[in-house]
Design a protein around this motif. Structure first.
Motif, short mmCIF file in Angstrom:
data_model
loop_
_atom_site.label_atom_id
_atom_site.label_comp_id
_atom_site.label_asym_id
_atom_site.label_seq_id
_atom_site.Cartn_x
_atom_site.Cartn_y
_atom_site.Cartn_z
N ASN A 164 40.09 35.40 21.05
CA ASN A 164 39.10 34.46 21.47
C ASN A 164 38.46 33.81 20.18
O ASN A 164 39.00 34.26 19.12
CB ASN A 164 37.94 34.94 22.21
CG ASN A 164 38.63 35.65 23.48
OD1 ASN A 164 39.42 35.21 24.32
ND2 ASN A 164 38.21 36.84 23.84
N SER B 274 35.57 34.58 18.58
CA SER B 274 34.88 35.63 17.79
C SER B 274 35.26 37.01 18.32
O SER B 274 34.67 37.97 17.39
CB SER B 274 33.43 35.41 17.75
OG SER B 274 33.09 35.99 19.03
N THR B 275 35.89 37.35 19.08
CA THR B 275 36.91 38.42 19.54
C THR B 275 38.13 38.65 19.52
O THR B 275 38.80 37.55 19.81
CB THR B 275 36.07 39.19 20.70
OG1 THR B 275 36.28 38.36 21.79
CG2 THR B 275 34.58 39.46 20.61
N HIS C 15 41.51 41.10 21.23
CA HIS C 15 41.63 42.48 21.95
C HIS C 15 43.17 42.68 21.55
O HIS C 15 44.28 42.10 21.90
CB HIS C 15 41.50 41.96 23.29
CG HIS C 15 40.21 41.87 23.82
ND1 HIS C 15 39.48 42.95 24.55
CD2 HIS C 15 39.20 41.06 23.73
CE1 HIS C 15 38.28 42.65 24.71
NE2 HIS C 15 38.09 41.31 24.37
N ALA D 167 36.02 42.27 16.12
CA ALA D 167 35.04 40.79 16.30
C ALA D 167 34.64 40.56 14.89
O ALA D 167 34.34 41.13 13.79
CB ALA D 167 33.61 41.54 17.27
#
Lengths: 276, 276
Positions: free
Chosen positions: A86, A88-89, A91, A116
Motif C-alpha cells: 500500500n 505506507s504499509t 504485507h 511500514a
C-alpha cells in the motif's frame, strides 16, 4: 572478538539470494538450542529475509512466526513474498523450509510480516517500566555448561530467575532482566526480534517444575524507530515477561522490551506448548 | 428473530467449497463498518475457512490476521492451506481475496492459524479478572445510529466507555465491558474470534480525540476448550482491553476475554494504525 571476526548474529543473518527469489542461509550452530536453532534466531532470519528483499518498504511494524516443525542443521531456504503493498504499509508472507533426503522442500516455519513507513505523531508509553538497579550492579546469569544460544546473550536477572530447586513450590510468572547480545552488538530490528524470545518458559517459574516446553507461535510489535535503535547501540535492554493463562498444554506469554532509558522498543506475545 | 431466521453470524460463516480447494463466502453487510466489514468478522471468516476444511486437526490454538487492504462488498474467496501437520498440531496459512474489474485476484487479508489436539494438564489463570457488577445491572451501550456491526453486539461498559466529549483531556486506555452477540447466540470459536475485536480504538480513549484509526494486525490465543464454550452458551463475556504504547502512527492493544464465571477464554493482541 578481533576486528576480523564477524558477530555470530551477523553470520546468522547472511542471506544468499537465489534465482527463484528466495534466499539461502544456514541453521546457525552458534545459536543452537536443544533440538534445533533458538526460536528467536529463526524469527530474526525470517525478518532478515524481508529486510534484505529489494522491494521492502519502510521498517518492521510486526512479525508473527509460527514454529511448525524442527529446523535441522545445514542449509535453509526462506521465501519472502510481498503479498500487498500500500502507500505506507506492506504485507509479507514468509516460509522457511529445508530439503529432505528425497529432495522435497519441507516447511519448518511460517511467518507474516508488516512493514511500514512511519512518521512522527502523538506518542506515549502507556505502561510503566519496572524500577531496576543499574545493569552493572546486577550479577550476570552464569551460562557455563548451558545450551549454545545462551552463550550469545548477557542476561542479568533482577526478578524471576530460573528456580534453583524444582520443588513444585510455585512462583509468580513474571521475570525482569537486563539483556544484550554477547559479544555486545549495536541493536537493529533482527537483533530486537531475537531478543524478544530470550525468556525461559513461564511454566517452569510458575510451577518450579521443569516440564518439556517450547514456543509454538510468537508475535513482535515494533514500537522503535531506526533512530531509537541506533541511539540504544549495544547497551543492555530492560526486558519483562509474564504469563496470563496456562491451559491444557499451552500457556501464553506477554513481554515488553525497553531501551536503557526506559522507552518501549517492542512488545511481544507467545503461545507456548508444555507437557503435563 | 423467528425460528426460520439464520443468525447473522451464521450467515457470515457460510462457506461454499470450490473445486480448487478454496471456499467462497460474502462480505457480510450485517457486519459493515465504515469502509468494509468489521475486522472481527473477517477474522472469524478466516478461521471458519480452516474449521470447515476436511483436513482440520483439533481446535483453534491461535490465529493471526493481517488486514492488508479493504474488503469490498460482494464475493470473497478464502484459501486455507494446511502447510504442516504434526501429531497434535497443525499449521495453516490463509489468504482472503476478491476479483477486481480485470478479473485478477487481489489479496485483502492474510492469516496464519494453529490448530491443536489438546488434553487436560496443569491449568491456571495467572491474571485476575476485574470485579464487575452483574451484566443485567449495567446499562447497554446505545448503538442507535451507529455502524451496522455495532448492532450485532450487546455491550455493557463498566469502565472506559467512548468519551462523551472530544476535549483532548486524556484518560487511562483501559476498557472493561460485558459483551455478547446480538441476538444472543451460543459461543463458538469463530464468535470468540469476532468478539476479540469489539474494542474501539484505544487512542480515542487515551486522548479523548477522535482520530482516524484502524486495526492492521490482530492475534487471538485460544485458551478455551469446546466444552468451556458450550458451557458459556449465550451469556455475556467479560472483556478488557488496554494499550501499552502509542508511537509514530501505531499503538498496540492487549485484551482478555473471560467467560461469565471469570475463567479466561482467550487473550488477544492488536497493532492499530492511527493518524496524527
Amino acid at each position: 572478538m578481533t576486528v576480523t571476526d564477524i558477530h555470530p548474529l551477523d553470520a546468522a543473518l547472511r542471506m544468499t539470494p537465489q534465482h527463484d527469489g528466495s534466499v539461502h542461509t544456514q541453521a546457525p550452530a552458534a545459536y543452537w538450542n536443544m533440538v534445533g536453532p533458538y526460536g528467536g534466531i529463526t524469527a530474526a532470519q525470517m525478518l532478515q529475509a524481508v529486510l534484505q528483499h529489494p522491494q521492502v518498504l519502510g521498517d518492521p511494524l510486526s512479525i508473527t512466526v509460527n514454529f511448525a516443525g524442527p529446523v535441522e542443521a545445514g542449509d535453509v531456504r526462506i521465501e519472502a513474498t510481498p503479498v500487498r503493498t500500500n502507500r505506507s504499509t506492506q504485507h509479507w508472507t514468509v516460509l522457511m523450509g529445508q530439503r529432505n533426503a528425497q529432495g522435497e522442500l519441507v516447511v519448518s516455519t511460517t511467518a507474516t510480516v508488516i512493514t511500514a513507513v512511519r512518521r512522527e505523531t502523538f506518542s506515549l508509553d502507556d505502561i510503566a517500566h519496572p524500577a531496576m538497579p543499574d545493569p552493572q550492579s546486577c550479577e550476570r546469569f552464569d551460562t557455563r555448561g548451558a545450551m549454545e544460544w545462551l552463550q550469545r546473550y548477557d542476561m542479568r536477572v533482577v526478578q524471576g530467575a530460573i528456580p534453583k530447586t524444582w520443588d513444585d513450590s510455585g512462583h509468580e510468572s513474571i521475570s525482569q532482566l537486563w539483556v544484550r547480545d554477547e559479544p555486545a552488538r549495536a541493536l537493529d530490528f533482527p537483533a530486537l526480534t531475537a531478543l524478544s524470545d530470550v525468556f525461559f518458559p513461564r511454566v517452569w517459574l510458575r510451577r518450579a517444575r521443569r516440564v518439556p516446553a517450547g514456543t509454538v507461535g510468537m508475535t513482535v510489535y515494533f514500537h522503535a524507530s531506526s533512530e531509537q535503535l541506533t541511539k540504544q547501540g549495544d547497551k543492555h535492554l530492560l526486558a519483562q515477561a509474564s504469563a496470563q493463562a496456562f491451559r491444557n498444554g499451552y500457556f501464553d506469554q506477554t513481554a515488553q522490551l525497553w531501551d536503557s532509558e526506559g522507552s518501549l522498543l517492542a512488545t511481544s506475545h507467545q503461545i507456548v506448548y508444555y507437557k503435563e
